[in-house]
Design an enzyme around this catalytic site. Structure first.
Site, PDB file in Angstrom:
ATOM      1  N   HIS A 167      12.622   4.266  -1.263  1.00  0.00           N
ATOM      2  CA  HIS A 167      12.138   2.809  -0.067  1.00  0.00           C
ATOM      3  C   HIS A 167      14.306   2.260   0.241  1.00  0.00           C
ATOM      4  CE1 HIS A 167       8.354   3.297  -1.887  1.00  0.00           C
ATOM      5  NE2 HIS A 167       8.742   2.314  -2.476  1.00  0.00           N
ATOM      6  N   ALA A 217      -5.840   2.957  -5.500  1.00  0.00           N
ATOM      7  CA  ALA A 217      -6.751   3.346  -5.098  1.00  0.00           C
ATOM      8  C   ALA A 217      -7.548   1.519  -4.665  1.00  0.00           C
ATOM      9  CB  ALA A 217      -8.035   3.868  -5.464  1.00  0.00           C
ATOM     10  N   GLY A 273      -8.656   5.435  -9.107  1.00  0.00           N
ATOM     11  CA  GLY A 273      -7.308   4.336  -9.826  1.00  0.00           C
ATOM     12  C   GLY A 273      -6.994   3.466  -9.161  1.00  0.00           C
ATOM     13  N   LYS A 288       4.569   9.167  -2.839  1.00  0.00           N
ATOM     14  CA  LYS A 288       5.897   9.740  -3.712  1.00  0.00           C
ATOM     15  C   LYS A 288       5.225   9.851  -5.125  1.00  0.00           C
ATOM     16  CE  LYS A 288       8.314   5.813  -4.521  1.00  0.00           C
ATOM     17  NZ  LYS A 288       7.871   5.428  -5.834  1.00  0.00           N
ATOM     18  N   HIS A 301       5.462   3.274   1.322  1.00  0.00           N
ATOM     19  CA  HIS A 301       4.877   2.450   2.177  1.00  0.00           C
ATOM     20  C   HIS A 301       5.922   0.933   2.628  1.00  0.00           C
ATOM     21  CE1 HIS A 301       5.496   0.437  -2.201  1.00  0.00           C
ATOM     22  NE2 HIS A 301       5.112  -0.448  -2.128  1.00  0.00           N
ATOM     23  N   GLY A 328      -9.250  10.074  -5.534  1.00  0.00           N
ATOM     24  CA  GLY A 328      -8.338   9.620  -7.294  1.00  0.00           C
ATOM     25  C   GLY A 328      -9.047   8.314  -6.857  1.00  0.00           C
ATOM     26  N   ALA A 329     -10.542   8.149  -6.465  1.00  0.00           N
ATOM     27  CA  ALA A 329     -10.397   6.639  -6.300  1.00  0.00           C
ATOM     28  C   ALA A 329     -10.644   5.449  -7.777  1.00  0.00           C
ATOM     29  CB  ALA A 329     -12.055   6.567  -6.021  1.00  0.00           C
ATOM     30  N   ASP A 333      12.625   6.743  -7.850  1.00  0.00           N
ATOM     31  CA  ASP A 333      11.696   5.638  -7.531  1.00  0.00           C
ATOM     32  C   ASP A 333      11.911   4.482  -6.351  1.00  0.00           C
ATOM     33  OD1 ASP A 333       8.975   4.174  -8.466  1.00  0.00           O
ATOM     34  OD2 ASP A 333       9.849   3.082  -9.292  1.00  0.00           O
ATOM     35  N   GLY A 376       5.632  -0.053   6.126  1.00  0.00           N
ATOM     36  CA  GLY A 376       4.785   0.045   6.128  1.00  0.00           C
ATOM     37  C   GLY A 376       4.977  -1.679   6.116  1.00  0.00           C
TER      38      GLY A 376
HETATM   39  C1  BG6 Z   1       6.694   1.805  -5.992  1.00  0.00           C
HETATM   40  C2  BG6 Z   1       7.488   1.722  -6.781  1.00  0.00           C
HETATM   41  O1  BG6 Z   1       6.523   2.858  -4.398  1.00  0.00           O
HETATM   42  O2  BG6 Z   1       7.211   0.388  -5.327  1.00  0.00           O
HETATM   43  C3  BG6 Z   1       7.197   0.736  -8.198  1.00  0.00           C
HETATM   44  O3  BG6 Z   1       6.513   3.007  -7.979  1.00  0.00           O
HETATM   45  C4  BG6 Z   1       7.092  -0.598  -7.464  1.00  0.00           C
HETATM   46  O4  BG6 Z   1       8.576   1.021  -8.907  1.00  0.00           O
HETATM   47  C5  BG6 Z   1       6.552  -1.093  -6.206  1.00  0.00           C
HETATM   48  O5  BG6 Z   1       6.764  -1.745  -8.329  1.00  0.00           O
HETATM   49  C6  BG6 Z   1       6.735  -2.550  -5.752  1.00  0.00           C
HETATM   50  O6  BG6 Z   1       6.503  -1.682  -4.055  1.00  0.00           O
HETATM   51  P1  BG6 Z   1       6.452  -3.604  -3.343  1.00  0.00           P
HETATM   52  O7  BG6 Z   1       5.214  -3.153  -2.262  1.00  0.00           O
HETATM   53  O8  BG6 Z   1       5.043  -4.655  -4.402  1.00  0.00           O
HETATM   54  O9  BG6 Z   1       7.318  -4.165  -3.366  1.00  0.00           O
END
Ligand code: BG6
Length: 505
Positions: free
Chosen positions: A257, A18, A15, A165, A195, A12-13, A252, A198
């Site tokens: 998160h 990426a 996208g 996800k 993420h 999916g490079a 989401d 991280g």
């Molecule tokens: C993503 C969501 O996981 O995290 C997005 O799908 C959201 O909707 C994003 O905007 C926010 O990440 P960050 O690192 O910019 O706070």
């Protein structure tokens, strides 16, 4: 290891993820000398592109990270900056030479076998380790894993797959995805990214708590009144409505998160810092929680709003969103952990798009000081006198503790002031992006920050009944103007538990 070589294939490079995150993170790792000596990066996608075109696309996303320590001696600034820039440009050139492109369909075993041939040419006689980053929609995860598995098995080192996800929409679809992946991979090969794990301040949570005597003994219902996990964005879905409308803010942001942060925050002390020990404790927290109840949830959706002559469109005005959508773009929820440490302490979550500000914070509000000698100085509003620990995950990372303090002078007047650890002022090094840490961990086989399948199951069990009920009853979200603080219902929900939301700073 000098004898081995790592091939990183970004599926999916072309996208967005990426381009915005994965390639820049790989370059940052290379720049910091964190990538193994022998490595190759392959972009894989359907569009036709040459290696040169991929390199050109990637080069536009790379930036140089310049250490601010070099800026302390002003007279040297220009020279040093120039040297650093030159060095960085050289590094970019070197990095881009290691990037290649392979065009193929996602459901073609043959195309993945062609990729395999190219990978083998680069690997030569070295031990070949292979990392696949699936930067593609989840409905094609299985096709890719199936088609790539034959070629992947021809590698003689490790093979790992990073997935991101959404992992399904509920318990059943998530379990089906896991079952599907496990036809071709074992759990240890699957690296499920969240993420937020991280992010620097999320990783620091355990350090803050477990290595500071002033915090760990206070980390319980005895001293903590409530915990708030707040996520706010000051922009709407803007073109991503197609994806978002199928998931909504609860899936989401909250189910992953914010829940991951909650689990890290509330877990018992792990036996060690080993991945399995930490993940065992996180699962225990999730399994000690009650599934969310409808009466403990408020949902909202942003509507258009005109400010300073500009009209900001409402969610349903996004062309990629159905006009009658009731998908929440905001949610607030109260969660409880049914164990000896946290019994009765509300963990309040709030997440929303198109709000007045952008940020993510963890707020810990402590209890009142029993028999506070200075009670009278605070009038009737004792809440303003309680301590609060704020962990600002982003932007402008900081940790501060609100304490009561005497205002200097002859009288006895108190105010609340901050003991402040402001990262930009304290540390000169720029904070790495979450994807850098996670990619490096995946290459090194460190699983601590990735989600294990039982963790994922437990997370879905908490949210699935609520999500089903919201959808079956077609519960309409409370509308809030674009750029506002969100639905007032969120305040009533907090008030029900005697809590006042902290304001993002
Ligand atoms: C993503 C969501 O996981 O995290 C997005 O799908 C959201 O909707 C994003 O905007 C926010 O990440 P960050 O690192 O910019 O706070």
């Amino acid at each position: 290891n000098d004898e081995s070589t790592v091939s990183i294939t970004v599926v999916g490079a072309s996208g967005d993820l990426a381009k915005k995150k994965i390639f820049p993170a790989l370059f940052a790792l290379y720049y910091e000398d964190c990538l193994p000596k022998h490595f190759t990066i392959f972009g894989y996608a359907r569009s036709k592109m040459t290696d040169a075109e991929l390199r050109n696309m990637v080069s536009k996303t790379l930036t140089c990270r310049i250490d601010k320590r070099c800026l302390t001696r002003l007279d040297f600034v220009t020279t040093i900056l120039n040297i650093l820039r030159e060095n960085c440009n050289e590094k970019m050139e070197e990095f881009l030479k290691r990037c290649f492109y392979h065009s193929g369909q996602y459901d073609s075993e043959e195309h993945f076998m062609d990729l395999d041939k190219k990978l083998k040419q680069h690997e030569g006689s070295r031990v070949s380790d292979r990392l696949f980053y699936l930067s593609i929609p989840p409905n094609i995860f299985l096709d890719v894993v199936k088609c790539a598995s034959k070629s992947a098995s021809s590698a003689n080192g490790w093979t790992r797959v990073i997935v991101e996800k959404p992992f399904g929409r509920d318990s059943d679809s998530s379990a089906a995805l896991t079952r599907g992946l496990k036809q071709y991979l074992v759990e240890d090969q699957i690296f499920r990214i969240d993420h937020y794990l991280g992010k620097e301040l999320v990783e620091n949570l355990s350090v803050l708590r477990f290595s500071n005597l002033v915090f760990e003994p206070l980390w319980s219902r005895q001293y903590i009144r409530n915990v708030q996990l707040i996520f706010s964005e000051d922009f709407g879905t803007e073109g991503r409505g197609g994806y978002f409308d199928r998931y909504g803010i609860i899936r989401d942001i909250m189910q992953n998160h914010l829940l991951q942060i909650l689990a890290l925050f509330a877990m018992e002390t792990p036996v060690s810092l080993e991945a399995e020990d930490i993940r065992n404790e996180k699962v225990k927290v999730l399994r000690s929680m009650k599934p969310l109840q409808l009466e403990d949830v408020v949902i909202g959706q942003y509507k258009s709003h005109t400010k300073g002559g500009t009209t900001y469109p409402g969610y349903t005005e996004d062309k990629t969103v159905p006009k009658d959508s009731i998908t929440p773009t905001f949610a607030a929820a109260a969660l409880f952990i049914n164990n000896a440490r946290w019994d009765g302490v509300p963990f309040l979550m709030k997440a929303g798009k198109a709000l007045h500000t952008k940020g993510a914070e963890i707020r810990v509000q402590f209890r009142h000081v029993p028999g506070n000698l200075y009670k009278r100085s605070f009038g009737t509003d004792l809440d303003t006198a309680t301590n609060e620990l704020v962990i600002r995950v982003q932007p402008d990372e900081a940790i501060y503790l609100k304490i009561n303090n005497k205002i200097p002078g002859l009288g006895m007047r108190l105010d609340r002031s901050n003991l402040n650890l402001h990262y930009a002022a304290r540390y000169s090094k720029e904070i790495p992006d979450a994807y850098e840490r996670l990619l490096l961990d995946a290459i090194e086989g460190e699983r601590r920050l990735f989600i294990r399948s039982d963790e994922l199951d437990a997370a879905w069990e908490l949210f699935t009944p609520l999500l089903k009920e919201l959808e079956e009853k077609r519960i309409a979200p409370e509308l809030y103007p674009y750029g506002s603080r969100g639905p007032v219902g969120a305040h009533y929900l907090a008030a029900k538990y005697n809590v006042r939301w902290g304001d993002l700073t």
